[in-house]
Write a protein that holds these residues in place. Structure first.
Motif, PDB file in Angstrom:
ATOM      1  N   GLY A 152      39.280  51.119  50.652  1.00 52.71           N
ATOM      2  CA  GLY A 152      39.026  51.638  49.308  1.00 52.71           C
ATOM      3  C   GLY A 152      37.972  50.829  48.588  1.00 52.71           C
ATOM      4  N   ASP A 153      38.076  50.755  47.250  1.00 56.76           N
ATOM      5  CA  ASP A 153      37.043  50.049  46.489  1.00 56.76           C
ATOM      6  C   ASP A 153      37.499  48.626  46.146  1.00 56.76           C
ATOM      7  OD1 ASP A 153      38.821  50.312  44.396  1.00 56.76           O
ATOM      8  OD2 ASP A 153      37.664  51.845  43.339  1.00 56.76           O
ATOM      9  N   PHE A 154      36.698  47.928  45.340  1.00 55.47           N
ATOM     10  CA  PHE A 154      36.995  46.525  45.045  1.00 55.47           C
ATOM     11  C   PHE A 154      38.306  46.388  44.269  1.00 55.47           C
ATOM     12  CE2 PHE A 154      36.417  42.662  42.362  1.00 55.47           C
ATOM     13  CZ  PHE A 154      36.379  41.735  43.390  1.00 55.47           C
ATOM     14  N   ALA A 155      38.620  47.367  43.435  1.00 62.74           N
ATOM     15  CA  ALA A 155      39.894  47.323  42.707  1.00 62.74           C
ATOM     16  C   ALA A 155      41.063  47.389  43.686  1.00 62.74           C
ATOM     17  CB  ALA A 155      39.963  48.477  41.703  1.00 62.74           C
ATOM     18  N   ASP A 156      40.933  48.240  44.722  1.00 60.88           N
ATOM     19  CA  ASP A 156      41.967  48.274  45.768  1.00 60.88           C
ATOM     20  C   ASP A 156      42.104  46.898  46.409  1.00 60.88           C
ATOM     21  OD1 ASP A 156      42.909  51.172  46.326  1.00 60.88           O
ATOM     22  OD2 ASP A 156      40.756  51.367  46.089  1.00 60.88           O
ATOM     23  N   ALA A 157      40.961  46.263  46.666  1.00 59.70           N
ATOM     24  CA  ALA A 157      40.990  44.965  47.353  1.00 59.70           C
ATOM     25  C   ALA A 157      41.785  43.943  46.550  1.00 59.70           C
ATOM     26  CB  ALA A 157      39.566  44.460  47.595  1.00 59.70           C
ATOM     27  N   VAL A 158      41.533  43.869  45.247  1.00 60.07           N
ATOM     28  CA  VAL A 158      42.211  42.816  44.476  1.00 60.07           C
ATOM     29  C   VAL A 158      43.677  43.160  44.211  1.00 60.07           C
ATOM     30  CG1 VAL A 158      40.140  41.770  43.518  1.00 60.07           C
ATOM     31  CG2 VAL A 158      41.230  43.655  42.277  1.00 60.07           C
ATOM     32  N   VAL A 159      43.993  44.459  44.018  1.00 56.60           N
ATOM     33  CA  VAL A 159      45.408  44.832  43.842  1.00 56.60           C
ATOM     34  C   VAL A 159      46.179  44.553  45.135  1.00 56.60           C
ATOM     35  CG1 VAL A 159      47.010  46.754  43.488  1.00 56.60           C
ATOM     36  CG2 VAL A 159      44.979  46.539  42.036  1.00 56.60           C
ATOM     37  N   ARG A 160      45.558  44.905  46.241  1.00 55.47           N
ATOM     38  CA  ARG A 160      46.209  44.708  47.528  1.00 55.47           C
ATOM     39  C   ARG A 160      46.433  43.221  47.825  1.00 55.47           C
ATOM     40  NH1 ARG A 160      43.155  47.270  52.580  1.00 55.47           N
ATOM     41  NH2 ARG A 160      44.825  47.206  54.107  1.00 55.47           N
ATOM     42  N   ILE A 161      45.416  42.400  47.567  1.00 53.61           N
ATOM     43  CA  ILE A 161      45.577  40.955  47.802  1.00 53.61           C
ATOM     44  C   ILE A 161      46.631  40.390  46.852  1.00 53.61           C
ATOM     45  CG2 ILE A 161      44.425  38.706  47.696  1.00 53.61           C
ATOM     46  CD1 ILE A 161      41.846  40.145  48.594  1.00 53.61           C
ATOM     47  N   LEU A 162      46.644  40.892  45.614  1.00 54.78           N
ATOM     48  CA  LEU A 162      47.653  40.406  44.666  1.00 54.78           C
ATOM     49  C   LEU A 162      49.069  40.672  45.178  1.00 54.78           C
ATOM     50  CD1 LEU A 162      48.537  39.285  41.883  1.00 54.78           C
ATOM     51  CD2 LEU A 162      48.446  41.650  41.047  1.00 54.78           C
ATOM     52  N   VAL A 163      49.335  41.915  45.589  1.00 58.04           N
ATOM     53  CA  VAL A 163      50.687  42.266  46.040  1.00 58.04           C
ATOM     54  C   VAL A 163      51.027  41.511  47.325  1.00 58.04           C
ATOM     55  CG1 VAL A 163      52.177  44.141  46.840  1.00 58.04           C
ATOM     56  CG2 VAL A 163      50.581  44.536  44.939  1.00 58.04           C
ATOM     57  N   PHE A 164      50.094  41.499  48.255  1.00 60.11           N
ATOM     58  CA  PHE A 164      50.336  40.841  49.541  1.00 60.11           C
ATOM     59  C   PHE A 164      50.560  39.332  49.357  1.00 60.11           C
ATOM     60  CE2 PHE A 164      48.961  38.769  53.482  1.00 60.11           C
ATOM     61  CZ  PHE A 164      49.660  39.485  54.429  1.00 60.11           C
ATOM     62  N   ALA A 165      49.691  38.697  48.583  1.00 61.06           N
ATOM     63  CA  ALA A 165      49.774  37.238  48.427  1.00 61.06           C
ATOM     64  C   ALA A 165      51.011  36.844  47.630  1.00 61.06           C
ATOM     65  CB  ALA A 165      48.505  36.707  47.752  1.00 61.06           C
ATOM     66  N   THR A 166      51.369  37.635  46.635  1.00 58.49           N
ATOM     67  CA  THR A 166      52.561  37.315  45.843  1.00 58.49           C
ATOM     68  C   THR A 166      53.804  37.363  46.723  1.00 58.49           C
ATOM     69  OG1 THR A 166      51.511  38.272  43.889  1.00 58.49           O
ATOM     70  CG2 THR A 166      53.890  37.953  43.793  1.00 58.49           C
ATOM     71  N   TRP A 167      53.872  38.405  47.548  1.00 57.47           N
ATOM     72  CA  TRP A 167      55.009  38.562  48.472  1.00 57.47           C
ATOM     73  C   TRP A 167      55.019  37.465  49.528  1.00 57.47           C
ATOM     74  CZ3 TRP A 167      54.193  40.652  53.667  1.00 57.47           C
ATOM     75  CH2 TRP A 167      55.379  40.904  54.366  1.00 57.47           C
ATOM     76  N   ARG A 168      53.874  37.231  50.151  1.00 61.33           N
ATOM     77  CA  ARG A 168      53.826  36.237  51.226  1.00 61.33           C
ATOM     78  C   ARG A 168      54.030  34.824  50.680  1.00 61.33           C
ATOM     79  NH1 ARG A 168      52.240  36.561  56.624  1.00 61.33           N
ATOM     80  NH2 ARG A 168      51.231  34.735  57.507  1.00 61.33           N
ATOM     81  N   LEU A 169      53.557  34.591  49.468  1.00 62.92           N
ATOM     82  CA  LEU A 169      53.790  33.277  48.860  1.00 62.92           C
ATOM     83  C   LEU A 169      55.294  33.053  48.650  1.00 62.92           C
ATOM     84  CD1 LEU A 169      52.867  30.656  47.510  1.00 62.92           C
ATOM     85  CD2 LEU A 169      52.516  31.943  45.396  1.00 62.92           C
ATOM     86  N   ALA A 170      55.984  34.087  48.148  1.00 64.78           N
ATOM     87  CA  ALA A 170      57.431  33.948  47.936  1.00 64.78           C
ATOM     88  C   ALA A 170      58.147  33.695  49.265  1.00 64.78           C
ATOM     89  CB  ALA A 170      57.983  35.205  47.260  1.00 64.78           C
TER      90      ALA A 170
END
Lengths: 313, 97
Positions: A152-170
């Motif tokens: 998708g676009d850059f907004a998809d990239a940052v939303v996706r990294i946010l959700v993924f990183a928040t989950w993986r960090l936990a």
């Protein structure tokens, strides 16, 4: 340091940092090995903890590694395509951090369950981590769908990294207490990386949401597109449940509330609405069920290794 | 839609290395705001273990000397050898000199 003759301090802006000592450049000095003090050269020196099934431990390591590898490959596709040179480098750094996590986890999986390593082509000198990455087909991958869907676009990239990183960090915060010393060390290293990924992506989500009408429209659309993939991240697989009971792994169900909480804080800062409540989910990618996006991703990632099975890299 | 600037502002980046005592200018980058400039600086200029501290400052906040002024500003100090503390005998037992 005084400049003499042809060495002008202005020629190399980094000279002042290191007093002209260039040994830091390629794998030179002061690099921290995440497994230092934990493991010998091959990772086989460390026994499987008591009460943990070796095959389960390997499968669990591969699940976490596949998430990181596939997500890394998707983010790496941004390289040379990001909106700005600076974002290009930022996204590449995130991708490389995840690739590093994947390598260590595959190595651990191969060490505790050598029979589980995918067979290599005749004559291939590839290490086990490459066997996992390049010589498995989509059905053998155990990553979550969020890691594999198209960019998708850059907004998809940052939303996706946010959700993924928040989950993986936990997950990794808890995994750093694992009874398996290798998983614990890899997780402790990953915590620092993922903290940065979450911070980077969270800032961009808030920035885009508060930017122009167009940037807000795009980040809201990205959230709508990616939010349905979040429930799968909290779904427990039997392997994860068994590892969690044995103290070596983390059941993703236990981090759902804290991840939700962080994502709510970002949405509040961004002035975004609470998304629709989602249905409970069961594992998908963890059982090898994938979207249509994974096959072409793997074809791209694996093409060189498969075209030259005896190649040395 | 509100007016959008085509380019992000330019920032200058200063890194303090592990062994260095002061921040050293290493280059510049574009960023939408100060906080993001710091993150870009981290991503672009410290990815090979170069630093432990970063400064970023908007390039337009820096007042620089002009090349036209080079002679009046700097040439006069070129022949003032007596400004250098080189006319002293340093006793052998004085360290770090």
């Amino acid at each position: 340091m005084a400049s003499t003759g042809t060495t002008d301090a202005n020629d190399n802006p980094y000279e002042g940092l290191y007093g002209g000592d260039a040994t830091h450049w390629a794998f030179g000095t002061a690099f921290a090995d995440p497994l230092a003090g934990v493991v010998g050269p091959t990772g086989r020196e460390v026994a499987v903890p008591d009460g943990v099934d070796a095959r389960d431990l390997a499968t669990y390591a591969v699940m976490l590694a596949d998430d990181a590898l596939v997500m890394s490959q998707r983010i790496a596709e941004w390289c040379s395509n990001a909106p700005d040179l600076e974002e290009d480098v930022a996204l590449s750094n995130v991708a490389l951090d995840l690739l590093g996590q994947a390598r260590l986890l595959y190595t651990r999986a191969a060490a505790v369950d050598p029979d589980g390593v995918p067979p290599l082509p005749e004559g291939s000198p590839a290490p086990p981590e490459d066997a996992f990455a390049f010589f498995r087909d989509a059905a053998g991958f155990r990553n979550v769908h969020l890691a594999e869907v198209e960019n998708g676009d850059f907004a998809d990239a940052v939303v996706r990294i946010l959700v993924f990183a928040t989950w993986r960090l936990a997950l990794t915060e808890r995994l750093s207490e694992s009874t398996d010393p290798i998983l614990a060390a890899v997780a402790a290293k990953a915590v620092k990386e993922l903290t940065y990924h979450r911070d980077y992506a969270g800032r961009w989500v808030v920035t885009l949401a508060g930017g122009t009408e167009e940037s807000r429209r795009r980040v809201l659309a990205a959230w709508d597109r990616l939010w349905p993939l979040w429930p799968e991240l909290g779904a427990s697989h039997p392997v994860e449940e068994r590892l969690a009971r044995a103290g070596a792994g983390v059941d993703p169900a236990v981090v759902v509330a804290s991840v939700d909480d962080v994502l709510r804080q970002v949405r509040d800062a961004a002035g975004m609405e609470e998304p629709e409540h989602r249905p409970a989910a069961r594992p998908q990618g963890r059982d090898g069920r994938h979207t249509d996006a994974l096959v072409p991703l793997l074809a791209d990632m694996q093409s060189v290794a498969r075209a030259h099975p005896t190649g040395r890299w | 839609m509100s007016e959008i600037r085509a380019e992000w502002p330019l920032y200058e980046v200063f890194v303090r290395g592990k062994r260095g005592l002061n921040h050293v200018h290493v280059g510049s980058l574009h960023a939408p705001d100060d906080a993001m400039a710091l993150r870009h600086a981290r991503d672009v200029y410290t990815r090979r273990n170069e630093g432990v501290s970063l400064w970023v400052v908007r390039s337009d906040a820096i007042t620089a000397s002009s090349p036209d002024e080079k002679d009046p500003l700097f040439a006069p100090s070129g022949d003032k050898v007596y400004r250098h503390p080189t006319f002293y005998e340093i006793p052998e037992n004085v360290p770090h000199m």
